[in-house]
Design an enzyme around this catalytic site. Sequence first.
Site, short mmCIF file in Angstrom:
data_model
loop_
_atom_site.label_atom_id
_atom_site.label_comp_id
_atom_site.label_asym_id
_atom_site.label_seq_id
_atom_site.Cartn_x
_atom_site.Cartn_y
_atom_site.Cartn_z
N ARG A 78 0.81 -1.19 -0.14
CA ARG A 78 0.19 -0.08 0.09
C ARG A 78 1.09 1.04 -0.07
O ARG A 78 2.04 1.08 0.28
CB ARG A 78 -1.00 0.02 1.32
N ARG A 87 -3.07 10.47 2.18
CA ARG A 87 -3.98 11.23 3.31
C ARG A 87 -4.70 12.39 2.72
O ARG A 87 -3.79 13.42 2.20
CB ARG A 87 -3.16 11.55 4.37
N ARG A 111 20.32 -5.02 1.75
CA ARG A 111 20.67 -3.79 1.04
C ARG A 111 21.73 -3.30 2.21
O ARG A 111 21.18 -3.23 3.51
CB ARG A 111 19.61 -2.93 0.79
N ARG A 144 18.57 10.66 0.42
CA ARG A 144 18.32 11.52 1.29
C ARG A 144 19.45 12.23 1.70
O ARG A 144 20.72 11.68 1.90
CB ARG A 144 17.16 11.17 2.47
N GLU A 176 22.91 10.07 2.26
CA GLU A 176 22.54 8.68 2.64
C GLU A 176 22.59 8.04 1.22
O GLU A 176 21.68 8.14 0.39
CB GLU A 176 21.37 8.36 3.44
N TYR A 205 12.97 -6.33 9.36
CA TYR A 205 13.07 -5.13 9.63
C TYR A 205 11.90 -4.92 10.85
O TYR A 205 10.63 -4.69 10.54
CB TYR A 205 12.91 -4.34 8.33
N ASP A 261 10.72 -1.54 13.61
CA ASP A 261 10.79 -0.20 14.18
C ASP A 261 11.18 -0.42 15.40
O ASP A 261 11.15 -1.46 16.16
CB ASP A 261 9.36 0.52 14.01
#
Length: 386
Positions: free
Chosen positions: A171, A175, A260, A292, A312, A360, A362
């Site tokens: 997805r 917003r 990666r 970024r 980065e 991965y 958070d």
Amino acid sequence: MNYDYLIVGAGLYGSVFAHEMYKKGRRVRLIDRRQHVAGNIYTEEVEGIQVHRYGAHIFHTSDKTIWDYVNQFAEFNHYINSPVARYKEELYNLPFNMNTFSKMWGVVTPAQAKEKIAEQIADLHIAEPKNLEEQALSLVGRDVYEKLVKGYTEKQWGRDCTELPAFIIKRLPLRFTYDNNYFNDRYQGIPVGGYTIMVEKMLQGIEVTTGVSYREFVTEEERDGRICLKDRDGNTYDKVLYTGMIDEFFDFSLGHLEYRSLRFETEYLGDCDNYQGNAVVNYTEREIPYTRVIEHKHFEFGTQPGTVITREYPAVWKEGEEPYYPINDEKNESLMEKYAELAKAKPYVMFGGRLGQYRYYDMDKVIAQALEAANNAKSTSKDVPS
């Protein structure tokens, strides 16, 4: 001396687990191959600015229990993550919201934005997306995809979007409000003074050795039918919490899991007090090699006369380099299952965290899992009564 746990890796998972075991009265020792604690959330002061050495880390969670937990160790500021995307000379707010759509198409209402996106999706006639490009186009239309998704994604993965599987993007949040807050989580911020101080407080009272790997530090010997873990000073350990790469623990005997990697170029600009006006600016053109630029002082609303920026760069991971993002495709998932089977034959070793579990996470999820592992650890006679 005999220790209950040797904890390998002083990142968030290992540090939380160490803290909890120490509270229970367990004898623990923690090692890390890097020369510092805090893993990838390590921050270092440069000219009065807390620099995120391994990329931007913004703590966010909707779990009040986790929020209260981290606030034991640090005071968090009120930083809200509101990155900006730069495509050529155009700037767009992230996440994709009404500010983004208004800048892109001149629309002013949610209904107008929804109509524009629906028209673009309908014109593409994509029934069953065959790759990431078609998947993204079917979710956001051509303009948002071409300017804000395509180049950035191809840099991250090092492959064309047409060569990437559709499931990578399940997805793309749209917003329809004028709100640039990237996260929906209720609690958000960055520790005042940086993450390193927070982790150091977690580890108060715990023996920590940096600059050493597991294989350098400890040997495994079989005695009377059981494994004895002994370090170079003759200390022994009952169990190991291993937060490094699970395939490396097994000497890559079944092959390498794929990752990666990232490369960082950090620069102090002493003659500039404000380089880009925002903590994070994403560069979405594929032609620009970095994804970024981070301007660290903005994480803490800094007013220092100079500034520190970090570019980065995504990179192909090679053995000996730092792995960042697991590539959880079918091939790697199959290999991970085989390593998980090998792990069952090592009951004295627990595997945790991003590298130990090849997932991965958070930061709040890492903490939750470490707390669960600590709570599930079998009680011993050495525990301090509650």
